[in-house]
Design an enzyme around this catalytic site. Sequence first.
Site, short mmCIF file in Angstrom:
data_model
loop_
_atom_site.label_atom_id
_atom_site.label_comp_id
_atom_site.label_asym_id
_atom_site.label_seq_id
_atom_site.Cartn_x
_atom_site.Cartn_y
_atom_site.Cartn_z
N GLU A 157 -52.24 69.39 84.24
CA GLU A 157 -53.68 69.32 83.14
C GLU A 157 -53.79 68.81 82.44
OE1 GLU A 157 -52.78 72.46 79.45
OE2 GLU A 157 -51.12 72.40 80.67
N SER A 208 -54.21 77.87 73.44
CA SER A 208 -53.55 78.96 72.49
C SER A 208 -52.60 77.79 71.71
CB SER A 208 -52.34 79.50 73.52
OG SER A 208 -52.79 80.65 74.75
N SER A 211 -52.42 69.19 72.06
CA SER A 211 -51.94 69.12 72.01
C SER A 211 -53.14 68.02 71.97
CB SER A 211 -51.58 69.08 74.26
OG SER A 211 -50.77 69.17 74.03
#
Length: 389
Positions: A157, A208, A211
């Site tokens: 990711e 959501s 980071s």
Amino acid sequence: MAESRKDLPSEAEVTMNGNLENGFNDNPLMPWFGMDIGGTLCKLVYFEPKDITNDELNSEVETLKNIRRYLTKNSAYGKTGHRDTHLQMNDVVIRGRRGTLHFIRFPTSEMGNFLSLARSKGLTNLGNIVSATGGGAYKFEEDFIKEVNMRLAKYDEFDSLIKGMLFVEANNRTECYYWSNPTDDNLCAKVNYDFSNPYPFLLVNIGSGVSVLAVYGHDNYKRVSGTSIGGGTFLGLCCLLTGCNTFEEAIELATGGDNTHVDKLVRDIYGGDYERFGLPGDLVASSFGQMNSRDKRSKVSREDLARATLVTITNNIGSIARMCALQEKIEKVLFIGNFLRVNPISMKLLSYAMDYWSKGTTKALFLEHEGYFGAVGCLLQCNDAPPLS
């Protein structure tokens, strides 16, 4: 010393790792998709080739032609799928092919309907591989195989996020911007920012959850912090407090609200500024602090509650970003993610907070393709890097 733009990987390195010399032979079969399947929203990037030869066109299966027509001629798919036409990128080169990038999004909760739509358009006949990232690449892997006969090539990711961001920024010179005079509605304006000397920078990805990455080079970064209180929290709380059902509804409500009817400010406690510590009177001292009063609760509106929720989430993210910037000694802070889509309120709050608390040394930066970088990044990596197991 920060790396200069010349230290970025070349277009060939970023896009197809040398396949320019090999023509198209080593490329995966069309269609080319990149997917970032998040906890709340699924982002899909589709590459439409524009350099199709007559031989390719004649040999192309009808299903592939129909898929290309459907994706590029529509801006809505079903009730919840949308193509962000204003973000379309023309004349980009990926793996030696020149074409157009299209950006499509739909709620992750609608994945079943998306797969049904894909099946109805004949994707099962292609038996192709889709580059994917995000938690949903694992969660929905079996569904893709079962419903549309497509395998997900999964990519990290954060690798995808940074590769996609650098590629899009390099191919769109108006990608990066900041807000000038963010607290003055009459003077506030978006201003292009020259990101040609990028490193180091802090990347705050607001999906959501949140980071925070400290990026020192195109393949040199670390995750320095994060929080579970992000865009999903905002939407979930707004649905509970106001009865809304979508992110767009929540933002629309917040736009018409006043958080000072809900939050307790410094001036509510001190009667004005707290001058000793430089705290202005209009600073939030306690989020939702007015709601312990039955009288205040009886007068508050849905719009006020939505605005207070948005301000609470944004202030928390801004505080974490500021502390990380101090810890890493970084002055450029990039905020990205779909939480910022149609959300100038949060962008202006973050801009003001970064500037005010840093006394002008830290700048909040934003990117036009805010939520799509992970999808772009995993598309770029297909054939370039081995997928995750």
